[in-house]
Design a protein around this motif. Structure first.
Motif, PDB file in Angstrom:
ATOM      1  N   PHE A  43      51.966  56.818  84.364  1.00 37.66           N
ATOM      2  CA  PHE A  43      52.163  57.799  83.296  1.00 37.66           C
ATOM      3  C   PHE A  43      50.989  57.762  82.322  1.00 37.66           C
ATOM      4  CE2 PHE A  43      54.038  59.116  79.182  1.00 37.66           C
ATOM      5  CZ  PHE A  43      54.473  60.375  79.550  1.00 37.66           C
ATOM      6  N   VAL A  44      50.464  58.945  81.983  1.00 33.33           N
ATOM      7  CA  VAL A  44      49.342  59.043  81.060  1.00 33.33           C
ATOM      8  C   VAL A  44      49.883  59.147  79.637  1.00 33.33           C
ATOM      9  CG1 VAL A  44      47.288  60.339  80.411  1.00 33.33           C
ATOM     10  CG2 VAL A  44      47.968  60.199  82.820  1.00 33.33           C
ATOM     11  N   SER A  45      49.471  58.227  78.761  1.00 31.09           N
ATOM     12  CA  SER A  45      50.024  58.141  77.411  1.00 31.09           C
ATOM     13  C   SER A  45      48.922  57.913  76.385  1.00 31.09           C
ATOM     14  CB  SER A  45      51.033  56.984  77.330  1.00 31.09           C
ATOM     15  OG  SER A  45      51.443  56.741  75.998  1.00 31.09           O
ATOM     16  N   VAL A  46      49.197  58.337  75.154  1.00 28.64           N
ATOM     17  CA  VAL A  46      48.331  57.944  74.052  1.00 28.64           C
ATOM     18  C   VAL A  46      48.479  56.436  73.853  1.00 28.64           C
ATOM     19  CG1 VAL A  46      48.487  60.153  72.885  1.00 28.64           C
ATOM     20  CG2 VAL A  46      50.147  58.373  72.337  1.00 28.64           C
ATOM     21  N   ARG A  47      47.482  55.830  73.230  1.00 35.39           N
ATOM     22  CA  ARG A  47      47.578  54.410  72.899  1.00 35.39           C
ATOM     23  C   ARG A  47      48.580  54.229  71.767  1.00 35.39           C
ATOM     24  NH1 ARG A  47      44.132  51.316  75.580  1.00 35.39           N
ATOM     25  NH2 ARG A  47      42.347  52.333  76.586  1.00 35.39           N
ATOM     26  N   LEU A  48      49.275  53.108  71.788  1.00 35.35           N
ATOM     27  CA  LEU A  48      50.364  52.892  70.844  1.00 35.35           C
ATOM     28  C   LEU A  48      49.964  51.978  69.694  1.00 35.35           C
ATOM     29  CD1 LEU A  48      53.318  52.585  73.371  1.00 35.35           C
ATOM     30  CD2 LEU A  48      52.418  54.612  72.220  1.00 35.35           C
ATOM     31  N   ASP A  49      48.742  52.149  69.207  1.00 32.46           N
ATOM     32  CA  ASP A  49      48.318  51.396  68.037  1.00 32.46           C
ATOM     33  C   ASP A  49      49.069  51.930  66.819  1.00 32.46           C
ATOM     34  OD1 ASP A  49      46.483  50.073  69.656  1.00 32.46           O
ATOM     35  OD2 ASP A  49      44.965  51.637  69.320  1.00 32.46           O
ATOM     36  N   ARG A  50      49.559  51.026  65.988  1.00 33.49           N
ATOM     37  CA  ARG A  50      50.319  51.458  64.819  1.00 33.49           C
ATOM     38  C   ARG A  50      49.363  51.857  63.700  1.00 33.49           C
ATOM     39  NH1 ARG A  50      54.532  47.880  61.146  1.00 33.49           N
ATOM     40  NH2 ARG A  50      54.996  49.558  59.640  1.00 33.49           N
ATOM     41  N   ALA A  51      49.477  53.104  63.265  1.00 35.96           N
ATOM     42  CA  ALA A  51      48.615  53.603  62.195  1.00 35.96           C
ATOM     43  C   ALA A  51      49.068  53.046  60.851  1.00 35.96           C
ATOM     44  CB  ALA A  51      48.658  55.127  62.172  1.00 35.96           C
ATOM     45  N   PRO A  52      48.139  52.833  59.923  1.00 34.20           N
ATOM     46  CA  PRO A  52      48.513  52.369  58.585  1.00 34.20           C
ATOM     47  C   PRO A  52      49.502  53.334  57.937  1.00 34.20           C
ATOM     48  CG  PRO A  52      46.143  52.244  58.896  1.00 34.20           C
ATOM     49  CD  PRO A  52      46.688  52.991  60.077  1.00 34.20           C
ATOM     50  N   GLY A  53      50.575  52.777  57.384  1.00 32.44           N
ATOM     51  CA  GLY A  53      51.575  53.603  56.717  1.00 32.44           C
ATOM     52  C   GLY A  53      52.621  54.194  57.627  1.00 32.44           C
ATOM     53  N   SER A  54      52.498  53.991  58.929  1.00 30.33           N
ATOM     54  CA  SER A  54      53.500  54.538  59.849  1.00 30.33           C
ATOM     55  C   SER A  54      54.714  53.623  59.895  1.00 30.33           C
ATOM     56  CB  SER A  54      52.907  54.706  61.243  1.00 30.33           C
ATOM     57  OG  SER A  54      52.517  53.451  61.770  1.00 30.33           O
ATOM     58  N   GLY A  55      55.800  54.129  60.403  1.00 28.15           N
ATOM     59  CA  GLY A  55      57.053  53.394  60.382  1.00 28.15           C
ATOM     60  C   GLY A  55      57.145  52.332  61.461  1.00 28.15           C
ATOM     61  N   ALA A  56      57.691  51.167  61.084  1.00 27.60           N
ATOM     62  CA  ALA A  56      57.838  50.068  62.026  1.00 27.60           C
ATOM     63  C   ALA A  56      58.856  50.398  63.115  1.00 27.60           C
ATOM     64  CB  ALA A  56      58.248  48.803  61.288  1.00 27.60           C
ATOM     65  N   LEU A  57      59.969  51.051  62.743  1.00 19.72           N
ATOM     66  CA  LEU A  57      61.012  51.341  63.726  1.00 19.72           C
ATOM     67  C   LEU A  57      60.570  52.412  64.714  1.00 19.72           C
ATOM     68  CD1 LEU A  57      64.240  51.227  61.532  1.00 19.72           C
ATOM     69  CD2 LEU A  57      63.422  49.526  63.166  1.00 19.72           C
ATOM     70  N   ARG A  58      59.841  53.411  64.248  1.00 20.11           N
ATOM     71  CA  ARG A  58      59.334  54.445  65.149  1.00 20.11           C
ATOM     72  C   ARG A  58      58.319  53.841  66.124  1.00 20.11           C
ATOM     73  NH1 ARG A  58      59.780  59.789  65.001  1.00 20.11           N
ATOM     74  NH2 ARG A  58      60.750  59.669  62.946  1.00 20.11           N
ATOM     75  N   HIS A  59      57.454  52.958  65.601  1.00 21.13           N
ATOM     76  CA  HIS A  59      56.452  52.324  66.454  1.00 21.13           C
ATOM     77  C   HIS A  59      57.123  51.414  67.484  1.00 21.13           C
ATOM     78  CE1 HIS A  59      52.614  50.645  67.643  1.00 21.13           C
ATOM     79  NE2 HIS A  59      53.080  49.436  67.429  1.00 21.13           N
ATOM     80  N   ALA A  60      58.135  50.656  67.046  1.00 26.48           N
ATOM     81  CA  ALA A  60      58.845  49.776  67.974  1.00 26.48           C
ATOM     82  C   ALA A  60      59.544  50.587  69.065  1.00 26.48           C
ATOM     83  CB  ALA A  60      59.858  48.930  67.209  1.00 26.48           C
TER      84      ALA A  60
END
Length: 301
Positions: A145-162
């Motif tokens: 599957f082709v996906s964007v990288r899942l680096d957490r952006a500054p200020g983004s939500g922890a639960l959404r990233h998890a």
């Protein structure tokens, strides 16, 4: 289809974090504990009575009305919330149910692909595609599957990233193949197909500054710009092209649509846009990206 392809969020507040906890984790997780049919029925009820996915649902209903002339924005928003909710429940069903159980949810014939040859699976942010990874693997197609990288952006939500990280791990487990992350993806796609493997990618992604570029397709009577990197990377492989989607009908039944499009090099972005339009006319609320509709529109060719 997946959190990894959602639009970047603004800086998260505590309220946003709590909303993500409810919409991505709590409600879908509780629904997944119920029997399948009961969970689907309750999902429809909750989609009508709870303001789930509020901003996206409201913006999507408005864009759907502007693009199609539809009038029942309230009904559309409820159907959109239902599609989103089932998409999130699928993650927890994939984590808690057997492989045999998951396959029974997708009553469809085997994909029309010649065995032992490379396959390019093309799809859209439409319906619920997570379980399709296991359906493909069960038929001998272990698609990367082709996906964007899942680096957490500054200020983004922890639960959404998890959630996004858990989902991409579920994709890898169901597919039986590691994902391909953007950033050197074209080379990896070409190499995977050249080795006789399979790649799964989504082509309905907004191209930055599309409004200043020439359109390459038509969608719902508008000139749009869609990314062609997936098709370009596969062009020399002669891979079989399979356009694949699944979505939940109001009854809860899963409708799988799989269409062969010849070989890589023959499939065009215009033809894929036409198939996406057909999906949108059959089940408009199943498209995840209505709220991004203006970002697809481009200058006339």
């Amino acid at each position: 289809m997946d959190a990894a392809h959602e639009a970047p969020a603004a800086r998260m507040t505590l309220r946003d974090e709590l909303r993500a906890g409810v919409e991505l984790w709590l409600v879908p997780g509780l629904l997944a504990l119920l029997p399948w049919r009961a969970g689907m029925r309750l999902a429809r009820v909750l989609a009508r009575v709870l303001p789930l996915y509020g901003d996206a649902a409201r913006a999507s209903a408005a864009q759907w009305r502007a693009a199609t002339g539809g009038t029942d924005e309230r009904g559309f928003a409820a159907e959109y919330r239902y599609a989103q909710l089932v998409d999130h429940v699928d993650l927890f069903w994939s984590l808690t149910r057997s492989r045999r159980f998951l396959l029974r949810r997708l009553p469809a014939a085997a994909p029309a692909c010649a065995p032992g040859q490379p396959v390019l699976v093309v799809s859209f942010h439409f319906g619920q595609g997570l379980l399709l990874m296991h359906w493909l693997a069960a038929h001998g197609i272990r698609a990367r599957f082709v996906s964007v990288r899942l680096d957490r952006a500054p200020g983004s939500g922890a639960l959404r990233h998890a959630y996004a990280r858990l989902r991409i791990r579920a994709v890898e487990r169901l597919a039986g193949a590691p994902p391909i992350f953007l950033g050197g993806a074209r080379r990896e796609i070409a190499a995977t197909l050249a080795a006789g493997g399979a790649v799964y990618g989504l082509v309905d992604v907004p191209v930055p500054d599309a409004q200043h570029a020439a359109a390459n397709a038509t969608l719902l009577g508008r000139d749009v710009l869609l990314p062609t990197g997936l098709l370009d990377a596969a062009q020399s492989s002669q891979a079989q092209v399979l356009v694949l989607t699944a979505h939940a009908a109001p009854s809860g039944e899963r409708i799988v649509q799989a269409e062969a499009m010849g070989r890589a090099g023959e499939a065009t972005i215009g033809a894929l846009a036409a198939l996406l339009e057909r999906r949108l006319r059959e089940a408009p609320a199943a498209w995840h990206f209505w709220h991004l509709w203006p970002m697809f529109q481009a200058r006339s060719r």
